[in-house]
Scaffold this motif. Structure first.
Motif, PDB file in Angstrom:
ATOM      1  N   UNK A 284       0.777  -1.221   0.000  1.00  0.00           N
ATOM      2  CA  UNK A 284       0.000   0.000   0.000  1.00  0.00           C
ATOM      3  C   UNK A 284       0.814   1.279   0.000  1.00  0.00           C
ATOM      4  N   UNK A 285       2.148   1.190   0.120  1.00  0.00           N
ATOM      5  CA  UNK A 285       2.973   2.388   0.200  1.00  0.00           C
ATOM      6  C   UNK A 285       3.568   2.806  -1.144  1.00  0.00           C
ATOM      7  N   UNK A 286       3.568   1.898  -2.131  1.00  0.00           N
ATOM      8  CA  UNK A 286       4.200   2.187  -3.419  1.00  0.00           C
ATOM      9  C   UNK A 286       3.127   2.310  -4.498  1.00  0.00           C
ATOM     10  N   UNK A 287       3.163   3.431  -5.227  1.00  0.00           N
ATOM     11  CA  UNK A 287       2.201   3.686  -6.295  1.00  0.00           C
ATOM     12  C   UNK A 287       2.604   2.977  -7.582  1.00  0.00           C
ATOM     13  N   UNK A 288       3.892   3.089  -7.928  1.00  0.00           N
ATOM     14  CA  UNK A 288       4.389   2.479  -9.170  1.00  0.00           C
ATOM     15  C   UNK A 288       5.906   2.405  -9.106  1.00  0.00           C
ATOM     16  N   UNK A 289       6.464   1.466  -9.873  1.00  0.00           N
ATOM     17  CA  UNK A 289       7.912   1.286  -9.989  1.00  0.00           C
ATOM     18  C   UNK A 289       8.304   1.483 -11.449  1.00  0.00           C
ATOM     19  N   UNK A 315       2.015  -1.140 -10.532  1.00  0.00           N
ATOM     20  CA  UNK A 315       2.636  -1.221 -11.859  1.00  0.00           C
ATOM     21  C   UNK A 315       4.160  -1.291 -11.750  1.00  0.00           C
ATOM     22  N   UNK A 316       4.752  -2.162 -12.560  1.00  0.00           N
ATOM     23  CA  UNK A 316       6.214  -2.290 -12.653  1.00  0.00           C
ATOM     24  C   UNK A 316       6.557  -2.097 -14.130  1.00  0.00           C
ATOM     25  N   UNK A 317       7.185  -0.948 -14.464  1.00  0.00           N
ATOM     26  CA  UNK A 317       7.357  -0.554 -15.858  1.00  0.00           C
ATOM     27  C   UNK A 317       8.841  -0.484 -16.213  1.00  0.00           C
ATOM     28  N   UNK A 318       9.254  -1.252 -17.222  1.00  0.00           N
ATOM     29  CA  UNK A 318      10.597  -1.164 -17.782  1.00  0.00           C
ATOM     30  C   UNK A 318      10.540  -0.151 -18.923  1.00  0.00           C
ATOM     31  N   UNK A 319      11.253   0.963 -18.775  1.00  0.00           N
ATOM     32  CA  UNK A 319      11.082   2.097 -19.685  1.00  0.00           C
ATOM     33  C   UNK A 319      12.348   2.392 -20.473  1.00  0.00           C
ATOM     34  N   UNK A 320      12.165   2.649 -21.770  1.00  0.00           N
ATOM     35  CA  UNK A 320      13.299   2.993 -22.630  1.00  0.00           C
ATOM     36  C   UNK A 320      13.786   4.409 -22.395  1.00  0.00           C
ATOM     37  N   UNK A 321      12.869   5.299 -21.995  1.00  0.00           N
ATOM     38  CA  UNK A 321      13.267   6.689 -21.779  1.00  0.00           C
ATOM     39  C   UNK A 321      12.268   7.372 -20.852  1.00  0.00           C
ATOM     40  N   UNK A 322      12.513   8.660 -20.589  1.00  0.00           N
ATOM     41  CA  UNK A 322      11.666   9.414 -19.660  1.00  0.00           C
ATOM     42  C   UNK A 322      10.248   9.592 -20.181  1.00  0.00           C
ATOM     43  N   UNK A 323      10.086   9.608 -21.491  1.00  0.00           N
ATOM     44  CA  UNK A 323       8.758   9.814 -22.067  1.00  0.00           C
ATOM     45  C   UNK A 323       7.841   8.630 -21.771  1.00  0.00           C
ATOM     46  N   UNK A 324       8.383   7.419 -21.797  1.00  0.00           N
ATOM     47  CA  UNK A 324       7.577   6.237 -21.462  1.00  0.00           C
ATOM     48  C   UNK A 324       7.048   6.363 -20.032  1.00  0.00           C
ATOM     49  N   UNK A 325       7.906   6.808 -19.126  1.00  0.00           N
ATOM     50  CA  UNK A 325       7.496   6.982 -17.731  1.00  0.00           C
ATOM     51  C   UNK A 325       6.418   8.057 -17.630  1.00  0.00           C
ATOM     52  N   UNK A 326       6.635   9.190 -18.317  1.00  0.00           N
ATOM     53  CA  UNK A 326       5.676  10.293 -18.251  1.00  0.00           C
ATOM     54  C   UNK A 326       4.299   9.866 -18.750  1.00  0.00           C
TER      55      UNK A 326
END
Length: 349
Positions: A284-289, A315-326
């Motif tokens: 319950x403390x983590x919104x997303x990784x 959610x656990x997201x492997x991102x190529x760049x900052x835009x994917x995260x945004x």
């Protein structure tokens, strides 16, 4: 602790003992209290610092030679620590006494402080005369979270915001030695992404957690400021003794019990495993990784071992760049379309 680290720690302790005997009774030539800042919420505060007998490091100059950068970086690692120094911390009307440890470090937890968000300033001072020094003090900036905060962000530094190349050991060493606050590079769009998460009024606190040693604190703090990242505590480790990133994350979660967090790291080392453990330990403390993909071999299976076993709603997201995260944060309602557009423009540039 590994055998190599255990041996290195022993050598450092013996060398420090030799230096301490030689310096015993002498007035320190460059007595200096270094503040590493702090963080807190409610009436609880954690403050860190160090006591050294070293001259102030030279300021970074635009266009300086690589050799000048090497000298400045090396000076940050070749330090004369002062142990047994009596210190007093004062924050928001609360005080606590402490004594610097064998490596000159001090960590103090205070209760009963009156804190004003987003920042409260306290002092770290000499509590009693020390070897001919009667008075010394430095200000301490405390990052404070309160009810206005929508979330907190815990972010790694190396290869998450700062382009380091941790997996390329010699490249990393060269960049660390020869680079400066003015020359090191951030990942495109990272500063814009973090600024959007922090909000224009700075209500959402950032905590930068890294396996880098405290010797690099001034550099990392200066880099973040120069590149426009939201200010926040930079939590590192002892160069020889170590100290785990997990412990720093646990400290943040414990000190800010009312905050939920976004965790941002990279795939270069152990962030996926550490963050997965954090999600398990603190339901319950983590919104997303979010994990920035920087592996030399994306098929090595390390991140996939975490994601394949993932059974949480977080959610656990492997991102190529900052835009994917945004874009993903926009889907969660944590960023606006304007925020995403700002990150996209920075990534394109």
């Amino acid at each position: 602790m590994s055998r190599a680290r255990w041996a290195l720690t022993g050598l450092e302790r013996r060398w420090d003992s030799v230096l301490e005997r030689r310096r015993s009774g002498r007035v320190p030539q460059h007595f200096r209290i270094v503040s590493y800042g702090g963080h807190g919420s409610g009436d609880r505060v954690v403050v860190r610092g160090r006591v050294l007998d070293d001259a102030e490091p030279p300021e970074t100059i635009a266009g300086e030679s690589a050799w000048a950068a090497v000298r400045r970086t090396a000076a940050g690692f070749v330090t004369n620590e002062l142990r047994g120094v009596p210190l007093r911390v004062e924050v928001g009307g609360a005080t606590a006494d402490a004594v610097s440890d064998d490596d000159g470090y001090v960590r103090v937890e205070l209760r009963g402080a009156h804190l004003e968000a987003p920042w409260t300033t306290g002092t770290l001072a000499l509590a009693a005369p020390y070897r001919g020094i009667d008075d010394a003090r430095v200000p301490v900036r405390i990052r404070v979270s309160d009810a206005r905060a929508e979330l907190g962000v815990i972010s790694d530094l190396d290869d998450t915001v700062l382009q380091t190349g941790v997996q390329r050991t010699w490249s990393m060493v060269r960049q660390t030695l020869t680079g400066s606050v003015l020359t090191r590079t951030a990942f495109a769009g990272a500063a814009e992404l973090y600024a959007a998460l922090g909000r224009t009024d700075g209500r959402n606190p950032f905590f930068y957690v890294s396996s880098s040693p405290w010797n690099l604190h001034d550099f990392l703090h200066g880099f973040l400021a120069h590149r426009g990242f939201p200010p926040g505590p930079v939590l590192l480790r002892d160069f020889v003794v170590g100290g785990h990133k997990r412990d720093r994350i646990e400290e943040v979660l414990r000190t800010h019990p009312d905050l939920r967090f976004v965790l941002i790291g990279d795939s270069g080392e152990h962030d996926p495993e550490i963050y997965a453990e954090t999600v398990r330990r603190h339901p319950g403390r983590v919104i997303a990784v979010y994990i920035r993909e920087v592996r030399l071999d994306p098929g090595d299976g390390r991140v996939e071992a975490v994601t394949d076993a993932w059974d949480h709603e977080v959610p656990f997201v492997l991102a190529a760049d900052s835009l994917v995260v945004a874009r993903h944060l926009r889907g969660l309602g944590l960023l606006t379309e304007a925020d995403v557009a700002a990150v996209a423009a920075a990534v394109r540039d």
